[in-house]
Design a protein around this motif. Structure first.
Motif, mmCIF file in Angstrom:
data_model
loop_
_atom_site.group_PDB
_atom_site.id
_atom_site.type_symbol
_atom_site.label_atom_id
_atom_site.label_comp_id
_atom_site.label_asym_id
_atom_site.label_seq_id
_atom_site.Cartn_x
_atom_site.Cartn_y
_atom_site.Cartn_z
ATOM 1 N N GLY A 1 -27.291 18.737 -34.663
ATOM 2 C CA GLY A 1 -27.113 19.325 -35.988
ATOM 3 C C GLY A 1 -26.723 20.790 -35.979
ATOM 4 N N GLY A 2 -26.566 21.376 -34.800
ATOM 5 C CA GLY A 2 -26.168 22.780 -34.714
ATOM 6 C C GLY A 2 -24.701 22.971 -35.049
ATOM 7 N N VAL A 3 -24.370 24.078 -35.653
ATOM 8 C CA VAL A 3 -22.991 24.351 -36.073
ATOM 9 C C VAL A 3 -22.070 24.473 -34.867
ATOM 10 C CG1 VAL A 3 -21.472 26.093 -37.115
ATOM 11 C CG2 VAL A 3 -23.603 25.436 -38.256
ATOM 12 N N LEU A 4 -20.933 23.804 -34.953
ATOM 13 C CA LEU A 4 -19.828 24.030 -34.026
ATOM 14 C C LEU A 4 -18.690 24.634 -34.839
ATOM 15 C CD1 LEU A 4 -19.772 20.725 -31.914
ATOM 16 C CD2 LEU A 4 -20.623 22.978 -31.214
ATOM 17 N N HIS A 5 -18.272 25.833 -34.482
ATOM 18 C CA HIS A 5 -17.176 26.468 -35.213
ATOM 19 C C HIS A 5 -15.885 25.684 -34.973
ATOM 20 C CE1 HIS A 5 -19.512 29.878 -36.572
ATOM 21 N NE2 HIS A 5 -20.085 29.885 -35.381
ATOM 22 N N ASP A 6 -15.147 25.487 -36.053
ATOM 23 C CA ASP A 6 -13.959 24.631 -35.969
ATOM 24 C C ASP A 6 -12.826 25.217 -36.817
ATOM 25 O OD1 ASP A 6 -14.821 24.068 -38.554
ATOM 26 O OD2 ASP A 6 -15.342 21.982 -38.152
ATOM 27 N N HIS A 7 -11.931 24.377 -37.270
ATOM 28 C CA HIS A 7 -10.739 24.798 -38.008
ATOM 29 C C HIS A 7 -9.916 25.809 -37.208
ATOM 30 C CE1 HIS A 7 -12.891 22.814 -41.260
ATOM 31 N NE2 HIS A 7 -11.758 22.822 -41.958
ATOM 32 N N PHE A 8 -10.000 25.741 -35.876
ATOM 33 C CA PHE A 8 -9.182 26.604 -35.024
ATOM 34 C C PHE A 8 -7.720 26.233 -35.238
ATOM 35 C CE2 PHE A 8 -7.459 27.538 -30.645
ATOM 36 C CZ PHE A 8 -7.520 28.919 -30.759
ATOM 37 N N PHE A 9 -6.904 27.203 -35.648
ATOM 38 C CA PHE A 9 -5.530 26.927 -36.066
ATOM 39 C C PHE A 9 -5.484 25.786 -37.087
ATOM 40 C CE2 PHE A 9 -4.412 29.632 -32.610
ATOM 41 C CZ PHE A 9 -3.132 30.074 -32.855
ATOM 42 N N GLY A 10 -6.509 25.747 -37.921
ATOM 43 C CA GLY A 10 -6.538 24.722 -38.964
ATOM 44 C C GLY A 10 -6.724 23.317 -38.448
ATOM 45 N N GLN A 11 -7.287 23.142 -37.224
ATOM 46 C CA GLN A 11 -7.413 21.784 -36.700
ATOM 47 C C GLN A 11 -8.556 21.576 -35.709
ATOM 48 O OE1 GLN A 11 -4.120 20.908 -33.614
ATOM 49 N NE2 GLN A 11 -3.137 22.488 -34.888
ATOM 50 N N SER A 12 -8.731 22.422 -34.684
ATOM 51 C CA SER A 12 -9.714 22.170 -33.616
ATOM 52 C C SER A 12 -9.537 20.756 -33.056
ATOM 53 C CB SER A 12 -11.143 22.367 -34.142
ATOM 54 O OG SER A 12 -11.417 23.731 -34.346
ATOM 55 N N SER A 13 -8.432 20.572 -32.348
ATOM 56 C CA SER A 13 -8.035 19.225 -31.929
ATOM 57 C C SER A 13 -8.440 18.858 -30.507
ATOM 58 C CB SER A 13 -6.528 19.053 -32.104
ATOM 59 O OG SER A 13 -5.821 20.145 -31.565
ATOM 60 N N PHE A 14 -9.327 19.642 -29.863
ATOM 61 C CA PHE A 14 -9.916 19.207 -28.598
ATOM 62 C C PHE A 14 -11.062 18.245 -28.911
ATOM 63 C CE2 PHE A 14 -8.739 23.118 -25.756
ATOM 64 C CZ PHE A 14 -7.461 22.600 -25.595
ATOM 65 N N GLY A 15 -10.705 17.090 -29.388
ATOM 66 C CA GLY A 15 -11.704 16.089 -29.734
ATOM 67 C C GLY A 15 -11.045 14.807 -30.187
ATOM 68 N N SER A 16 -11.860 13.779 -30.358
ATOM 69 C CA SER A 16 -11.313 12.483 -30.753
ATOM 70 C C SER A 16 -10.855 12.463 -32.203
ATOM 71 C CB SER A 16 -12.347 11.381 -30.498
ATOM 72 O OG SER A 16 -13.597 11.710 -31.092
ATOM 73 N N PHE A 17 -11.409 13.359 -33.028
ATOM 74 C CA PHE A 17 -10.971 13.524 -34.416
ATOM 75 C C PHE A 17 -10.882 15.008 -34.728
ATOM 76 C CE2 PHE A 17 -12.553 9.237 -34.417
ATOM 77 C CZ PHE A 17 -11.763 8.563 -35.340
ATOM 78 N N ALA A 18 -9.987 15.372 -35.622
ATOM 79 C CA ALA A 18 -9.827 16.763 -36.035
ATOM 80 C C ALA A 18 -9.666 16.823 -37.549
ATOM 81 C CB ALA A 18 -8.616 17.389 -35.364
ATOM 82 N N MET A 19 -10.186 17.903 -38.147
ATOM 83 C CA MET A 19 -10.035 18.122 -39.582
ATOM 84 C C MET A 19 -8.928 19.139 -39.817
ATOM 85 S SD MET A 19 -11.297 17.011 -42.410
ATOM 86 C CE MET A 19 -13.004 16.502 -42.074
ATOM 87 N N ALA A 20 -7.846 18.691 -40.416
ATOM 88 C CA ALA A 20 -6.722 19.563 -40.722
ATOM 89 C C ALA A 20 -6.588 19.674 -42.234
ATOM 90 C CB ALA A 20 -5.442 19.014 -40.099
ATOM 91 N N HIS A 21 -5.533 20.343 -42.657
ATOM 92 C CA HIS A 21 -5.257 20.505 -44.087
ATOM 93 C C HIS A 21 -3.845 19.992 -44.349
ATOM 94 C CE1 HIS A 21 -4.508 22.487 -47.982
ATOM 95 N NE2 HIS A 21 -5.830 22.544 -48.089
ATOM 96 N N GLU A 22 -3.621 19.565 -45.555
ATOM 97 C CA GLU A 22 -2.302 19.054 -45.909
ATOM 98 C C GLU A 22 -1.189 20.048 -45.547
ATOM 99 O OE1 GLU A 22 -0.452 16.658 -49.698
ATOM 100 O OE2 GLU A 22 -1.789 18.343 -50.130
ATOM 101 N N ARG A 23 -1.484 21.343 -45.607
ATOM 102 C CA ARG A 23 -0.448 22.345 -45.345
ATOM 103 C C ARG A 23 -0.054 22.437 -43.868
ATOM 104 N NH1 ARG A 23 1.907 25.795 -48.166
ATOM 105 N NH2 ARG A 23 2.063 27.302 -46.447
#
Length: 372
Positions: free
Chosen positions: A132-154
């Motif tokens: 449950g500890g925070v992992l900082h993400d949205h690196f370059f709007g994606q943080s894609s060193f993983g099986s899933f990444a959260m990006a933005h439509e833009r």
């Protein structure tokens, strides 16, 4: 309560520490966001310098910013893509500032906050570790060193389903940067002379793009013979080993006075000085190499002012990814932009080997394959 999905990530917990493969969780997409199942992700120089904290991205963090994959889910308001679409992920931008509105999203007024801030602009994150500890993400709007990444439509670029998806991630940053610098930012015309200082992924992409642009003198400068040999195969008309030869004098001799355009991708101030000095009258030097924050460089003011030289900072090739990346894919399909020659594939679990091979120069552009 937001539903959390189990994922596998590569986490940097301390400055300079190896990437640690960890189980984590990621939330469902919010408004404008797109959850992407990552198929493959490139390793870029910027991932390495952020691991080493040249840029102060908060840790622990999930890095990775050359992702390619398949849309898993979309948040409210997303219209550009839908689940099942194949996509390349690129950099984040706000979409409402002057540079964004005039076609220069890579120079967005919020670029640093959105790409290096360690989360959304409001400080929230989508990812947490197994405890449950925070992992900082949205690196370059994606943080894609993983099986899933959260990006933005833009920062999502939809691509054809018959395109080689696992190969395409590096188009979102490193390859786009070199090619865009030549074709968009510098606008190298046919018949021009061009010199790339550094023959890594960015420099070699610039060389391929200079050939596409019709430059007739294309010079690769590096200290690694194998990279100079590859540069010749990819379009360089001349190569200079700057460990053995004075690069500035060599370029002046080759061009008859200096290059119309130069590009510095090493991030070394002394090499930037060479790239400026190697210009002809009214020549332009583009800077894409990223050193530590606060790094300063010097040049002879009169030798810039009197000949009317220009020095241009360039981020991400100054492109609109949704327009430019499909162009590069089309050029690759035609055999005119063979960036696959730069690539070596690794299993995701071997990320630290891929990074080491990138740092040593053994591999020009590593791509990590995620388990299916």
């Amino acid at each position: 309560m937001t539903e959390m999905r189990s994922i596998t990530t590569a986490v940097v917990r301390d400055q300079g520490a190896p990437f640690a493969i960890e189980e984590a969780k990621i939330a469902s997409p919010q408004g404008g966001e797109v959850l992407v199942r990552i198929v493959a992700v490139g390793v870029c120089h910027t991932d390495i310098i952020v691991r080493d904290q040249y840029y102060p991205v908060p840790l622990p963090a999930v890095l990775g910013h050359e992702g390619a994959g398949v849309v898993e889910a979309v948040g409210p308001g997303v219209t550009a893509v839908e689940p099942g679409d194949h996509v390349v992920l690129s950099f984040a931008s706000c979409g409402v500032c002057g540079p964004c509105l005039t076609g220069h999203p890579a120079h967005c007024g919020d670029f640093f906050a959105l790409n290096f801030g360690g989360g959304r602009k409001d400080g929230s994150t989508a990812t947490c570790d197994a405890h449950g500890g925070v992992l900082h993400d949205h690196f370059f709007g994606q943080s894609s060193f993983g099986s899933f990444a959260m990006a933005h439509e833009r920062n999502i670029v939809k691509v054809a389903k018959d395109a080689p998806l696992e190969l395409l991630g590096p188009l979102g940053c490193g390859i786009q940067t070199g090619a865009g610098a030549v074709l968009r930012a510098l606008k190298v015309p046919s018949g021009a002379s061009f010199a790339a200082f550094g023959s890594g992924a960015v420099g070699l992409s610039a060389i391929m793009a200079a050939r596409v642009a019709g430059a007739t003198t294309i010079i690769a400068v590096d200290v690694t013979p194998s990279r100079l040999d590859l540069a010749k195969q990819l379009g360089a008309t001349h190569v200079v080993n700057s460990r053995e030869t004075d690069a500035v004098e060599a370029i002046r001799e080759i061009t008859g006075g200096g290059a119309d355009f130069t590009l510095e991708s090493s991030g070394r101030p002394e090499v930037l000085r060479q790239a400026i000095d190697a210009l002809t009258i009214l020549g332009t030097c583009g800077i894409v190499g990223a050193p530590k924050l606060g790094t300063e460089a010097s040049f002879d003011v009169n030798m810039v002012m009197v000949p009317g030289k220009r020095i241009m900072g360039i981020v991400e090739g100054d492109v609109v990814p949704q327009v430019f990346i499909p162009e590069l894919i089309a050029l690759h399909a035609q055999g005119r932009f063979p960036f696959d020659r730069l690539v070596k594939f690794y299993d995701f679990a071997d990320i630290n080997q891929a990074v080491a091979d990138s740092e040593s120069g053994v591999t020009i552009k590593p791509i990590l394959r995620l388990p299916a």
